[in-house]
Design a protein around this motif. Structure first.
Motif, mmCIF file in Angstrom:
data_model
loop_
_atom_site.group_PDB
_atom_site.id
_atom_site.type_symbol
_atom_site.label_atom_id
_atom_site.label_comp_id
_atom_site.label_asym_id
_atom_site.label_seq_id
_atom_site.Cartn_x
_atom_site.Cartn_y
_atom_site.Cartn_z
ATOM 1 N N ALA A 146 -25.984 6.681 -44.272
ATOM 2 C CA ALA A 146 -25.709 8.098 -44.050
ATOM 3 C C ALA A 146 -26.240 8.934 -45.217
ATOM 4 C CB ALA A 146 -24.214 8.312 -43.870
ATOM 5 N N LYS A 147 -26.853 10.084 -44.874
ATOM 6 C CA LYS A 147 -27.400 11.009 -45.893
ATOM 7 C C LYS A 147 -27.027 12.424 -45.501
ATOM 8 C CE LYS A 147 -31.666 10.575 -46.875
ATOM 9 N NZ LYS A 147 -33.119 10.354 -46.799
ATOM 10 N N TRP A 148 -27.007 13.283 -46.535
ATOM 11 C CA TRP A 148 -26.703 14.688 -46.282
ATOM 12 C C TRP A 148 -27.965 15.427 -45.851
ATOM 13 C CZ3 TRP A 148 -21.957 15.994 -45.616
ATOM 14 C CH2 TRP A 148 -20.928 15.361 -46.301
ATOM 15 N N CYS A 166 -23.729 15.273 -42.294
ATOM 16 C CA CYS A 166 -23.950 13.870 -42.677
ATOM 17 C C CYS A 166 -24.505 13.140 -41.467
ATOM 18 C CB CYS A 166 -22.624 13.242 -43.134
ATOM 19 S SG CYS A 166 -22.782 11.489 -43.567
ATOM 20 N N LEU A 167 -25.734 12.589 -41.611
ATOM 21 C CA LEU A 167 -26.400 11.896 -40.507
ATOM 22 C C LEU A 167 -26.719 10.463 -40.909
ATOM 23 C CD1 LEU A 167 -28.900 14.669 -39.348
ATOM 24 C CD2 LEU A 167 -26.607 14.200 -38.487
ATOM 25 N N SER A 168 -26.589 9.560 -39.920
ATOM 26 C CA SER A 168 -26.934 8.158 -40.150
ATOM 27 C C SER A 168 -28.420 7.943 -39.910
ATOM 28 C CB SER A 168 -26.089 7.257 -39.228
ATOM 29 O OG SER A 168 -26.327 7.594 -37.879
ATOM 30 N N ASP A 169 -28.875 6.668 -39.985
ATOM 31 C CA ASP A 169 -30.301 6.376 -39.841
ATOM 32 C C ASP A 169 -30.837 6.787 -38.478
ATOM 33 O OD1 ASP A 169 -30.623 5.341 -42.381
ATOM 34 O OD2 ASP A 169 -29.910 3.360 -41.767
ATOM 35 N N SER A 190 -22.283 11.260 -38.847
ATOM 36 C CA SER A 190 -21.604 10.166 -39.532
ATOM 37 C C SER A 190 -20.614 10.754 -40.528
ATOM 38 C CB SER A 190 -22.615 9.258 -40.236
ATOM 39 O OG SER A 190 -21.953 8.267 -41.008
ATOM 40 N N ASN A 191 -19.665 9.924 -40.955
ATOM 41 C CA ASN A 191 -18.703 10.351 -41.976
ATOM 42 C C ASN A 191 -18.750 9.432 -43.193
ATOM 43 O OD1 ASN A 191 -17.666 8.089 -40.812
ATOM 44 N ND2 ASN A 191 -15.647 8.959 -40.330
ATOM 45 N N CYS A 202 -21.098 9.603 -45.696
ATOM 46 C CA CYS A 202 -21.753 10.173 -46.883
ATOM 47 C C CYS A 202 -20.744 10.351 -48.014
ATOM 48 C CB CYS A 202 -22.390 11.523 -46.531
ATOM 49 S SG CYS A 202 -23.724 11.402 -45.297
#
Length: 565
Positions: A461-463, A486-489, A494-495, A497
């Motif tokens: 996960a990245k912002w 926050c997004l996953s690959d 996602s939560n 991050c």
């Protein structure tokens, strides 16, 4: 059934007796209890009587009282007592000639002879025919019927045939009515010859002098204890696997009465089971008849459904109440078709340049997603996709041989998919000196690639954030906002991050002071326009024009004050 003294005769002390015979009140009761499942008849007990004490009947019922039916018989005034033979002559001794226990046989015979002498006085000698004088075989009292002998009932009156040589004698007893637990037996009396003791026809003896057999106890030792098994209760469940119970009591028979005793008396026997599994029928069950439908929306969060029915064990669809509602599968659920496109979301630029020397690039990720912040002035992604690469230069590289391919640079990103760069130049080798040539000099050779894709470990996960909005004010300090997610690959929400690395969603902007613009057409024509402002005359067009600068300055100040509030 209970006596007035409190002694229980049938079903006492909260224990259920088995059907059978029970002694009480001076008589014998026959207790009957039909099958509680297959019969609608009630319990009953019958006694021939007579009773010698008052007995009380108690009835416990949980359902409506079915009532009690009873019958009774009372002795009439003209009844004949069965104890005295009706053919006995007045003055004759009753039951007085038999040799009983405690008297010797000689005493009995002597008394019998004396009684015969007295009875023969005044009577004519009896005449015996050949038929009456015939001999009878001797009968030995080896085995006799256990029932009460027929000679308990006095025979019909016969002509007296007395003989000095015959009298009544006990020849054994009947078999005991029970093998244990106190039974009864009766003495058997036969007419025998006084000297030889051979059995003779009963007509040779005086029937009026024949003793009445009296009941004697026998086998008075208790019977072995046994397990008394009651009826099974109803199944605890109307369908599926349930439990049923029954009462198992240790009982012992004595004096024709079954008594409940301590369980240890039955320890020599294996105790029957008191509980058992049961199943009246197979329960209905839930069946999923269809697969999930497609989501109700093409993007975002919607719902999907499927068909769930309660089906009986023969395949029929029945009401839902027939099945266990706690086990019912869901027939509706939410579905997420992913965000609907509205805004561009960007990551920060990578810190590494794709080339260690010379020209290279830095990259970032760009994705179009739904915008959930209504205050942002965004109207969709559109065609102006932000750049995913920007040039970078880490200085000139040294020359190489022919088409000289340098080492691949580090991946443009720290995780996920990126690109790698390398320098490819045309060089000439002269001894230990390399001369860089124009690329056209190596055109006849296949040029190695100078860029390739690279794949590192998943980023996780990245912002991601949008571009900053316009500043809310052009001067004296405003603010601008952006949306951060926050997004996953796979670019889904996602939560995972790190909250401490979350980019700011709001920041200050345009902190400089506002510089008023001088309008040549808006000036004060009088030196005392401040008096006009104090008198609040700027609402009139004359003063608004004559003192334009002062009235405008006051109006702007009031607008700012209201805006700050």
């Amino acid at each position: 059934l209970r006596s007035r003294s409190g002694r229980s005769i049938i079903n006492g002390n909260w224990a259920i007796d088995r059907p059978g015979k029970y002694e009480g009140g001076g008589t014998m009761f026959t207790y009957k209890r039909p099958n509680e499942i297959s019969s609608t008849a009630g319990e009953s007990f019958l006694a021939e009587g007579p009773t010698n004490e008052i007995l009380d009947v108690y009835m416990i019922h949980q359902q409506p009282n079915p009532g009690v039916h009873y019958e009774y018989v009372i002795m009439g005034t003209n009844a004949i007592s069965p104890q005295v033979p009706p053919h006995r002559r007045p003055g004759d001794p009753f039951n007085g000639q038999l040799v009983t226990e405690g008297r010797s046989q000689e005493e009995g015979e002597e008394k019998g002879r004396n009684e015969e002498k007295e009875d023969l006085r005044g009577e004519a000698p009896e005449m015996f025919t050949s038929e009456s004088a015939q001999t009878f075989p001797v009968r030995h009292p080896d085995r006799f019927s256990p029932r009460r002998p027929d000679n308990l009932v006095p025979p019909a009156p016969q002509l007296p045939r007395r003989s000095r040589d015959h009298n009544w004698k006990q020849l054994g007893t009947t078999e005991c009515s029970t093998t244990c637990g106190k039974g009864s037996q009766y003495p058997i009396f036969r007419c025998v010859h006084r000297s030889t003791h051979e059995e003779a026809p009963e007509s040779y003896c005086d029937s009026s002098m024949k003793p009445t057999p009296e009941e004697e106890p026998c086998n008075i030792f208790p019977c072995p204890a046994f397990w008394d098994i009651g009826e099974w209760s109803e199944c605890s469940k109307t369908c599926g696997l349930g439990m049923q119970h029954r009462q198992v009591l240790c009982r012992q028979v004595y004096a024709n009465r079954s008594l409940t005793v301590q369980p240890y008396r039955c320890q020599h026997l294996e105790k029957p089971e008191t509980t058992s599994t049961c199943q009246l029928k197979i329960c209905s069950e839930w069946q999923i008849r269809t697969d999930w439908t497609s989501c109700s929306v093409p993007c975002g969060v919607g719902q999907r459904t499927r068909d769930v029915k309660c089906v009986s064990n023969i395949g029929d669809v029945v009401d839902d109440e027939e099945c266990n509602m706690k086990l019912r599968p869901n027939d509706i659920e939410n579905c997420d078709m992913g965000p609907c496109a509205k805004s561009w979301f960007l990551t920060e630029w990578s810190e590494r340049c794709s080339a260690e020397c010379g020209a290279g690039v830095r990259t970032r990720s760009v994705v179009c997603m739904t915008n959930h912040v209504s205050s942002l002035p965004l109207e969709g992604c559109g065609n102006n996709r932000p750049a995913e690469a920007t040039p970078c230069d880490n200085g000139p590289c040294t020359g190489k041989v022919e088409w000289f391919a340098g080492s691949w640079s580090q991946c443009s990103i720290e995780c996920g998919s990126g690109t790698q760069q390398r320098e490819v130049i045309c060089v000439r080798k002269n001894a230990d000196i390399f001369e860089v040539l124009d690329p056209s000099e190596c055109s006849f050779l296949e040029k190695p690639p100078s860029q390739q894709s690279c794949h590192l470990k998943p980023c996780g996960a990245k912002w991601f954030s949008t571009e900053w909005s316009m500043c809310s004010k052009s001067c004296q300090g405003g603010f601008r906002v952006r949306e951060v997610r926050c997004l996953s690959d796979d670019m889904t929400l996602s939560n995972l991050c790190d909250p401490q690395l979350k980019p700011e969603e709001r920041e200050s902007c345009n902190p400089q002071d506002c510089v008023p613009e001088v309008d040549e057409n808006c000036k004060d024509k009088y030196y005392n326009c401040n008096v006009v402002v104090q008198a609040r005359l700027c609402v009139y067009n004359y003063y608004k024009t004559t003192c334009c600068a002062s009235c405008t300055r006051v109006a702007n100040r009031q607008t700012g004050f209201l805006g700050s509030r």
